[in-house]
Design a protein around this motif. Structure first.
Motif, PDB file in Angstrom:
ATOM      1  N   TYR A  82      -1.937  10.908  -2.200  1.00 48.11           N
ATOM      2  CA  TYR A  82      -1.080   9.901  -2.256  1.00 48.11           C
ATOM      3  C   TYR A  82       0.015   9.984  -1.129  1.00 48.11           C
ATOM      4  O   TYR A  82       0.367   8.872  -0.557  1.00 48.11           O
ATOM      5  N   TYR A  83       0.569  10.909  -1.012  1.00 53.19           N
ATOM      6  CA  TYR A  83       1.745  11.130  -0.086  1.00 53.19           C
ATOM      7  C   TYR A  83       1.301  10.887   1.396  1.00 53.19           C
ATOM      8  O   TYR A  83       1.922  10.179   2.011  1.00 53.19           O
ATOM      9  N   GLU A  84       0.144  11.306   1.456  1.00 53.35           N
ATOM     10  CA  GLU A  84      -0.529  11.147   3.004  1.00 53.35           C
ATOM     11  C   GLU A  84      -0.776   9.632   3.167  1.00 53.35           C
ATOM     12  O   GLU A  84      -0.579   9.364   4.184  1.00 53.35           O
ATOM     13  N   THR A  85      -1.262   9.080   2.324  1.00 49.32           N
ATOM     14  CA  THR A  85      -1.537   7.743   2.315  1.00 49.32           C
ATOM     15  C   THR A  85      -0.425   6.822   2.558  1.00 49.32           C
ATOM     16  O   THR A  85      -0.077   6.004   3.206  1.00 49.32           O
ATOM     17  N   ALA A  86       0.685   7.160   1.631  1.00 52.23           N
ATOM     18  CA  ALA A  86       2.121   6.481   1.796  1.00 52.23           C
ATOM     19  C   ALA A  86       2.722   6.626   3.236  1.00 52.23           C
ATOM     20  O   ALA A  86       3.004   5.807   3.703  1.00 52.23           O
ATOM     21  N   LEU A  87       2.561   8.100   3.816  1.00 50.78           N
ATOM     22  CA  LEU A  87       3.180   8.174   4.964  1.00 50.78           C
ATOM     23  C   LEU A  87       2.343   7.385   5.981  1.00 50.78           C
ATOM     24  O   LEU A  87       2.876   6.858   6.986  1.00 50.78           O
ATOM     25  N   SER A  88       1.032   7.235   6.186  1.00 46.08           N
ATOM     26  CA  SER A  88       0.331   6.777   7.210  1.00 46.08           C
ATOM     27  C   SER A  88       0.595   5.269   7.129  1.00 46.08           C
ATOM     28  O   SER A  88       0.763   4.672   8.228  1.00 46.08           O
ATOM     29  N   ALA A  89       0.590   4.477   5.926  1.00 45.99           N
ATOM     30  CA  ALA A  89       0.867   3.292   5.838  1.00 45.99           C
ATOM     31  C   ALA A  89       2.316   2.868   6.311  1.00 45.99           C
ATOM     32  O   ALA A  89       2.375   1.683   7.059  1.00 45.99           O
ATOM     33  N   ALA A  90       3.383   3.517   5.835  1.00 41.28           N
ATOM     34  CA  ALA A  90       4.669   3.423   6.143  1.00 41.28           C
ATOM     35  C   ALA A  90       4.724   3.515   7.839  1.00 41.28           C
ATOM     36  O   ALA A  90       5.565   2.914   8.646  1.00 41.28           O
TER      37      ALA A  90
ATOM     38  N   PRO B  51      14.649 -10.192  -0.808  1.00 39.97           N
ATOM     39  CA  PRO B  51      13.958  -9.400  -0.529  1.00 39.97           C
ATOM     40  C   PRO B  51      13.070  -8.482  -1.403  1.00 39.97           C
ATOM     41  O   PRO B  51      13.520  -8.002  -2.233  1.00 39.97           O
ATOM     42  N   ARG B  52      11.660  -8.340  -0.939  1.00 37.78           N
ATOM     43  CA  ARG B  52      10.846  -7.532  -1.788  1.00 37.78           C
ATOM     44  C   ARG B  52      10.438  -6.362  -0.895  1.00 37.78           C
ATOM     45  O   ARG B  52      10.150  -5.167  -1.435  1.00 37.78           O
ATOM     46  N   PHE B  53      10.126  -6.608   0.356  1.00 37.38           N
ATOM     47  CA  PHE B  53       9.969  -5.280   1.228  1.00 37.38           C
ATOM     48  C   PHE B  53      10.812  -5.627   2.577  1.00 37.38           C
ATOM     49  O   PHE B  53      10.845  -6.639   2.997  1.00 37.38           O
TER      50      PHE B  53
ATOM     51  N   ALA C  92       9.991   1.030   4.392  1.00 32.47           N
ATOM     52  CA  ALA C  92       8.984   1.710   5.245  1.00 32.47           C
ATOM     53  C   ALA C  92       9.748   3.072   5.553  1.00 32.47           C
ATOM     54  O   ALA C  92       9.000   4.290   5.701  1.00 32.47           O
ATOM     55  N   VAL C  93      10.788   3.054   6.268  1.00 32.78           N
ATOM     56  CA  VAL C  93      11.476   4.449   6.854  1.00 32.78           C
ATOM     57  C   VAL C  93      11.825   5.254   5.687  1.00 32.78           C
ATOM     58  O   VAL C  93      11.436   6.613   5.899  1.00 32.78           O
ATOM     59  N   LEU C  94      12.227   4.840   4.532  1.00 38.13           N
ATOM     60  CA  LEU C  94      12.472   6.061   3.631  1.00 38.13           C
ATOM     61  C   LEU C  94      11.231   6.418   2.786  1.00 38.13           C
ATOM     62  O   LEU C  94      11.260   7.413   2.345  1.00 38.13           O
ATOM     63  N   ILE C  95      10.301   5.530   2.904  1.00 41.43           N
ATOM     64  CA  ILE C  95       9.012   6.057   2.133  1.00 41.43           C
ATOM     65  C   ILE C  95       8.337   7.150   2.989  1.00 41.43           C
ATOM     66  O   ILE C  95       7.953   8.250   2.618  1.00 41.43           O
TER      67      ILE C  95
ATOM     68  N   LYS D 131       0.882  -1.067   0.019  1.00 37.92           N
ATOM     69  CA  LYS D 131       0.061  -0.175  -0.036  1.00 37.92           C
ATOM     70  C   LYS D 131       0.966   0.996  -0.083  1.00 37.92           C
ATOM     71  O   LYS D 131       0.535   2.294  -0.799  1.00 37.92           O
ATOM     72  N   ALA D 132       1.979   1.314   0.840  1.00 40.31           N
ATOM     73  CA  ALA D 132       2.741   2.608   1.116  1.00 40.31           C
ATOM     74  C   ALA D 132       3.454   2.795  -0.501  1.00 40.31           C
ATOM     75  O   ALA D 132       3.725   3.640  -0.748  1.00 40.31           O
ATOM     76  N   ARG D 133       4.036   1.310  -0.973  1.00 43.00           N
ATOM     77  CA  ARG D 133       4.771   1.693  -2.224  1.00 43.00           C
ATOM     78  C   ARG D 133       3.975   2.110  -3.334  1.00 43.00           C
ATOM     79  O   ARG D 133       4.345   2.994  -4.174  1.00 43.00           O
ATOM     80  N   ALA D 134       2.918   1.514  -3.428  1.00 44.38           N
ATOM     81  CA  ALA D 134       1.840   1.770  -4.620  1.00 44.38           C
ATOM     82  C   ALA D 134       1.476   3.340  -4.609  1.00 44.38           C
ATOM     83  O   ALA D 134       1.414   4.087  -5.336  1.00 44.38           O
TER      84      ALA D 134
END
Length: 614
Positions: free
Chosen positions: A251-259, A466-468, A473-476, A213-216
């Motif tokens: 989208y940035y807000e979604t990425a930050l929240s998921a990460a 590794p895929r994730f 998460a930290v860099l996203i 979710k965060a990567r997308a």
């Protein structure tokens, strides 16, 4: 009765223009000579699990350690095996994913799973979450190459000769709609999946779903942001390619929240089990499965259903440490090595000459890399660094001081001069067309297996890929916070990763900092190509200019100094050289930002519009 022998389906999935015959038919074969019906499979819990395991083995695209060549295409590594690679331009289908046969198989499985009575509800929910995760992963990989494509939901299309196929013809979604679908699926399945870590991170759990979710979301955000900052944004009238700039912040807000959910609540961490040896610590965080707390989801070659053991170590091990005839297929290039900073300087260039263009002399070739970002030693085998407890010599030849000038002497690998001094190492590097000898000056360290026998043809390695990882998460989070204008949060997150690497903290974060940090943290992990594409930097970095510092591949050759009677005798110098096995600088054209649509897909389904530049 509905057709049930999965191995004889011949279904035309015209939503994508793909004829799905045997390519999507044998996924329920228990043995090569045994064909099972849906009823047989979904009445047997063991067979249901075997199908799920099989799915995990079918979702590998892009760079991966099952194909060493994939690492030599970009600016990370070069092919040392034999003659030049002749790569210049990128393919219009580079790492294109368009597997509606696989999506159909997922949907078939979901139908059978929901109707079976041989599994408990908890197990059924877990399996459904995993399959939907793999389906979302497939759509994500499709979207990042092609843009918006048809979303078929849970449909399992059936086709009989002569039927009207109009109802089966789906138009392409917009690029935003497909990213939204991936994000929404990940939200839904995150509540179905286990919150626990699993064996070798081989199966998806809640945290893998949140990482997808965060990567997308971060991909969609950066495309909405940076595509629209191009002089001529790459887009189609219907939005199949291109995302409106107004959608970026959401989208940035979604990425930050998921990460941040992964960072704050998951059982994973930035692994730091060896604080006194940060190089070793980074290698183990990426490449050692035992007690690993960093890798969230991986393709594990030792896990059932994910493929047999892999020959990455066999193919790429240094000759000095080889256990079989294979070795030195490819090696990291100087471009990557110099992008790792020094602990006290952000300029990672290796010092080979002084201001007067005289050689800089080193007591040991490894000294040239002293004080480098610790991730370098965990990613790349450097000249004279250790692998499996012993040094890996890399020496191209000798620099002999002769009548006031330097003379370069080389030899066959492993030869010595009359005084017993090594001329060219058994590992190289050299600039010949020989097999089994390095030509870049470096070897892979990341994903090279230390297990005895792992570099033999008979055994190979069960190394994972590794895929994730938690670091993503930290860099996203750092990237999303930076783009949302929250510098304090961005600085905090990026410095967590930099502190583990033993390099200086940043006081502010820019896009270039994000690109740099991801470049070195995720080398060889299938991020580089997609990062430069989503930031719309690929055509700038890979500009096709001869001797460009970024487009041309470069090598670094160490030489032993032979200058009797001088203080430099027995020391080492380096030559920076264009990599001889890659004749052309990389050229990424604007047309390469999106894969081309196969015209056969459009012929089967006229609703499929073509991508830009076709």
């Amino acid at each position: 009765m509905k057709k049930s022998s999965i191995s004889i389906f011949k279904t035309l999935l015209v939503a994508s223009g793909l004829l799905c015959a045997t390519s999507c038919s044998d996924f329920l074969d228990r043995e090569p000579d045994q064909i099972l019906t849906e009823e047989q499979v979904f009445s047997d819990p063991v067979m249901i699990r075997s199908v799920l395991a099989n799915f995990y083995g079918r979702v590998t695209w892009g760079q991966h350690i099952g194909d060493s060549y994939t690492f030599t295409i970009l600016d990370e590594a070069g092919k040392s095996d034999g003659g030049p690679d002749n790569i210049q331009r990128f393919s219009d289908t580079q790492w294109r994913v368009h597997d509606y046969g696989l999506i159909r198989n997922f949907n078939q499985f979901l139908q059978g799973l929901r109707n079976t009575t041989v599994l408990g509800e908890t197990e059924k929910l877990q399996y459904e979450g995993e399959v939907r995760f793999l389906r979302a992963w497939t759509y994500f990989n499709m979207c990042k190459g092609l843009g918006g494509m048809p979303i078929v939901g849970d449909e399992v299309f059936e086709y009989s000769g002569g039927m009207d196929v109009t109802a089966l013809q789906y138009a392409r979604s917009t690029e935003a709609e497909l990213y939204d679908y991936v994000i929404s699926e990940c939200e839904a399945i995150s509540t179905m999946l286990s919150t626990d870590r699993n064996t070798n991170s081989a199966r998806a759990n809640k945290w893998a779903a949140l990482m997808l979710k965060a990567r997308a979301a971060i991909y969609a955000a950066s495309i909405a942001n940076y595509n629209n900052k191009m002089p001529s944004p790459i887009q189609t009238p219907g939005g199949e390619v291109g995302i409106p700039a107004s959608m970026a912040n959401g989208y940035y807000e979604t990425a930050l929240s998921a990460a941040e959910e992964v960072i704050e609540n998951s059982p994973y961490e930035l692994q730091l089990t060896k604080p006194d040896d940060l190089e070793r610590n980074f290698y183990e965080a990426t490449s050692v499965k035992d007690n690993n707390r960093e890798v969230i989801w991986a393709k594990d070659h030792g896990y059932p259903g994910q493929g047999q053991q892999v020959n990455f170590t066999t193919a790429n091990i240094p000759g000095s440490h080889a256990e079989d005839i294979d070795r030195a297929y490819a090696g990291p290039i100087l471009n990557l090595v110099e992008d790792f900073e020094y602990s006290d300087s952000r300029n990672g260039d290796i010092k080979t000459r002084d201001d007067q263009d005289n050689y800089i002399f080193y007591d040991d070739p490894l000294d040239a890399f002293a004080g480098k970002d610790a991730r370098l030693g965990g990613t790349v085998i450097l000249p004279n660094s250790l692998f499996k407890g012993s040094q890996v010599p890399l020496q191209a030849g000798q620099k002999v001081w002769n009548n006031g000038a330097w003379q370069t002497i080389t030899s066959q690998p492993g030869e010595r001069d009359g005084a017993g001094r090594l001329i060219t190492s058994i590992n190289g590097p050299n600039r010949s067309n020989e097999q089994y000898i390095n030509k870049t000056g470096f070897f892979f360290r990341k994903f090279l297996d230390e297990t005895p026998g792992a570099s033999t043809r008979g055994r190979n390695s069960d190394m994972w890929y590794p895929r994730f990882r938690f670091a993503e998460a930290v860099l996203i989070a750092a990237e999303a916070a930076m783009e949302l204008g929250d510098q304090s949060t961005a600085v905090d997150y990026i410095n967590r990763v930099r502190e583990r690497a033993g390099i200086q903290p940043l006081s502010a974060v820019t896009l270039d900092d994000i690109i740099q940090e991801r470049r070195v943290e995720f080398a060889f992990e299938n991020h580089r190509y997609w990062d430069l594409k989503r930031f719309r930097k690929a055509h700038i970095v890979w500009n096709g200019v001869i001797n460009s510092s970024t487009a041309q591949q470069w090598a670094l050759f160490p030489y032993l100094v032979v200058a009797p009677g001088t203080s430099n005798d027995g020391k080492y110098v380096f030559e920076r050289l264009p990599f001889s096995n890659s004749l052309h600088p990389r050229l990424f054209e604007l047309r390469n930002y999106y894969n081309f649509i196969d015209l056969a897909w459009q012929n089967a389904n006229p609703k499929i519009v073509l991508n830009p530049f076709q």
